[in-house]
Design a protein around this motif. Structure first.
Motif, mmCIF file in Angstrom:
data_model
loop_
_atom_site.group_PDB
_atom_site.id
_atom_site.type_symbol
_atom_site.label_atom_id
_atom_site.label_comp_id
_atom_site.label_asym_id
_atom_site.label_seq_id
_atom_site.Cartn_x
_atom_site.Cartn_y
_atom_site.Cartn_z
ATOM 1 N N PRO A 1 34.476 -22.941 -16.014
ATOM 2 C CA PRO A 1 33.715 -22.825 -14.756
ATOM 3 C C PRO A 1 34.300 -21.745 -13.856
ATOM 4 O O PRO A 1 35.521 -21.533 -13.817
ATOM 5 N N VAL A 2 33.417 -21.073 -13.137
ATOM 6 C CA VAL A 2 33.825 -20.055 -12.168
ATOM 7 C C VAL A 2 33.820 -20.708 -10.791
ATOM 8 O O VAL A 2 32.773 -21.085 -10.274
ATOM 9 N N LYS A 3 34.992 -20.841 -10.208
ATOM 10 C CA LYS A 3 35.119 -21.451 -8.883
ATOM 11 C C LYS A 3 34.631 -20.482 -7.811
ATOM 12 O O LYS A 3 34.805 -19.263 -7.940
ATOM 13 N N ALA A 4 34.054 -21.030 -6.773
ATOM 14 C CA ALA A 4 33.603 -20.201 -5.648
ATOM 15 C C ALA A 4 34.771 -19.367 -5.140
ATOM 16 O O ALA A 4 35.876 -19.878 -4.941
ATOM 17 N N GLY A 5 34.522 -18.072 -4.967
ATOM 18 C CA GLY A 5 35.553 -17.152 -4.496
ATOM 19 C C GLY A 5 36.274 -16.409 -5.607
ATOM 20 O O GLY A 5 37.018 -15.464 -5.333
ATOM 21 N N ALA A 6 36.055 -16.819 -6.868
ATOM 22 C CA ALA A 6 36.728 -16.163 -7.994
ATOM 23 C C ALA A 6 36.121 -14.783 -8.249
ATOM 24 O O ALA A 6 34.984 -14.504 -7.868
ATOM 25 N N ARG A 7 36.912 -13.944 -8.912
ATOM 26 C CA ARG A 7 36.426 -12.622 -9.319
ATOM 27 C C ARG A 7 36.246 -12.621 -10.828
ATOM 28 O O ARG A 7 37.082 -13.154 -11.569
ATOM 29 N N VAL A 8 35.145 -11.981 -11.264
ATOM 30 C CA VAL A 8 34.840 -11.888 -12.692
ATOM 31 C C VAL A 8 34.564 -10.430 -13.062
ATOM 32 O O VAL A 8 34.238 -9.613 -12.199
ATOM 33 N N ARG A 9 34.705 -10.143 -14.357
ATOM 34 C CA ARG A 9 34.352 -8.820 -14.878
ATOM 35 C C ARG A 9 33.869 -8.997 -16.314
ATOM 36 O O ARG A 9 34.156 -10.006 -16.963
ATOM 37 N N ASN A 10 33.143 -7.989 -16.792
ATOM 38 C CA ASN A 10 32.590 -8.045 -18.140
ATOM 39 C C ASN A 10 33.293 -7.046 -19.054
ATOM 40 O O ASN A 10 33.489 -5.889 -18.696
ATOM 41 N N ARG A 11 33.639 -7.517 -20.235
ATOM 42 C CA ARG A 11 34.177 -6.670 -21.304
ATOM 43 C C ARG A 11 33.084 -6.600 -22.374
ATOM 44 O O ARG A 11 32.688 -7.635 -22.916
ATOM 45 N N GLY B 1 42.851 -14.154 -13.413
ATOM 46 C CA GLY B 1 43.884 -15.167 -13.369
ATOM 47 C C GLY B 1 43.694 -16.338 -14.315
ATOM 48 O O GLY B 1 44.524 -17.239 -14.362
ATOM 49 N N GLU B 2 42.616 -16.330 -15.101
ATOM 50 C CA GLU B 2 42.362 -17.412 -16.062
ATOM 51 C C GLU B 2 42.586 -16.902 -17.479
ATOM 52 O O GLU B 2 42.298 -15.742 -17.788
ATOM 53 N N ASP B 3 43.072 -17.785 -18.349
ATOM 54 C CA ASP B 3 43.289 -17.417 -19.742
ATOM 55 C C ASP B 3 41.985 -17.366 -20.532
ATOM 56 O O ASP B 3 41.818 -16.506 -21.396
ATOM 57 N N LYS B 4 41.084 -18.296 -20.257
ATOM 58 C CA LYS B 4 39.811 -18.360 -20.967
ATOM 59 C C LYS B 4 38.716 -17.680 -20.156
ATOM 60 O O LYS B 4 38.710 -17.760 -18.934
ATOM 61 N N PRO B 5 37.763 -17.045 -20.833
ATOM 62 C CA PRO B 5 36.655 -16.422 -20.104
ATOM 63 C C PRO B 5 35.696 -17.465 -19.541
ATOM 64 O O PRO B 5 35.673 -18.622 -19.983
ATOM 65 N N ALA B 6 34.894 -17.039 -18.579
ATOM 66 C CA ALA B 6 33.837 -17.893 -18.051
ATOM 67 C C ALA B 6 32.807 -18.147 -19.136
ATOM 68 O O ALA B 6 32.337 -19.266 -19.325
ATOM 69 N N LEU B 7 32.465 -17.074 -19.852
ATOM 70 C CA LEU B 7 31.482 -17.199 -20.928
ATOM 71 C C LEU B 7 31.643 -16.071 -21.918
ATOM 72 O O LEU B 7 32.248 -15.048 -21.613
ATOM 73 N N ILE B 8 31.109 -16.325 -23.094
ATOM 74 C CA ILE B 8 30.928 -15.272 -24.082
ATOM 75 C C ILE B 8 29.440 -15.276 -24.429
ATOM 76 O O ILE B 8 28.812 -16.332 -24.470
#
Length: 154
Positions: A102-112, A138-145
């Motif tokens: 899950p992506v918590k509110a306020g988190a930053r994401v990027r796409n590879r 800051g997370e080891d696992k991605p939000a999604l693949i």
């Protein structure tokens, strides 16, 4: 990736190669709320900040899975998955999606993004399959693949 080399004619030579990584994007509560209003998915775990602080196993609100999935299109364009000599890139579908973290509110994401396959079509079109990994800072696992398909038009 050298964007001068990545073209409609050279797509196949990029199969198996990472095309790039996008900049970080903040998934804040305002974005989550806007998505909830747009889609009608107003489940409390997404929009009720106080209740989510009290009752959510995540300690606060989280983004909708489909919100995180919808970010892939813009982030893939930022990476440059549509060659400069293509007149358009259109969503064609998905082959596989898994929501991992899950992506918590306020988190930053990027796409590879990595080019997996190219299927040539008539009229100078091509369907490209991309492997996308939406990473959370800051997370080891991605939000999604997700394996996404796009129709590129010459």
């Amino acid at each position: 990736m050298n964007s001068n080399e990545y073209s409609m004619a050279a797509l196949e030579s990029f199969v198996g190669r990472e095309l790039g990584v996008s900049d970080w994007v903040v998934v804040d509560q305002a974005r989550i709320d806007a998505f909830a209003q747009c889609t009608g998915d107003t489940q409390w775990i997404h929009v009720d900040v106080e209740r989510a602080k009290r009752e959510s196993p995540f300690g606060g609100t989280i983004a909708h899975g489909y919100l995180t999935l919808s970010l892939l299109a813009a982030l893939a364009i930022e990476v440059g998955v549509i060659p400069g000599d293509a007149s358009a890139g259109l969503n064609y579908g998905l082959d596989k999606v898994r929501f991992m973290t899950p992506v918590k509110a306020g988190a930053r994401v990027r796409n590879r993004a990595t080019l997996l396959a190219v299927e040539r079509k008539s009229g100078g079109r091509a369907i490209v399959k991309m492997a996308n990994e939406l990473q959370i800072e800051g997370e080891d696992k991605p939000a999604l693949i997700a394996e996404t398909l796009a129709m590129l038009v010459a």
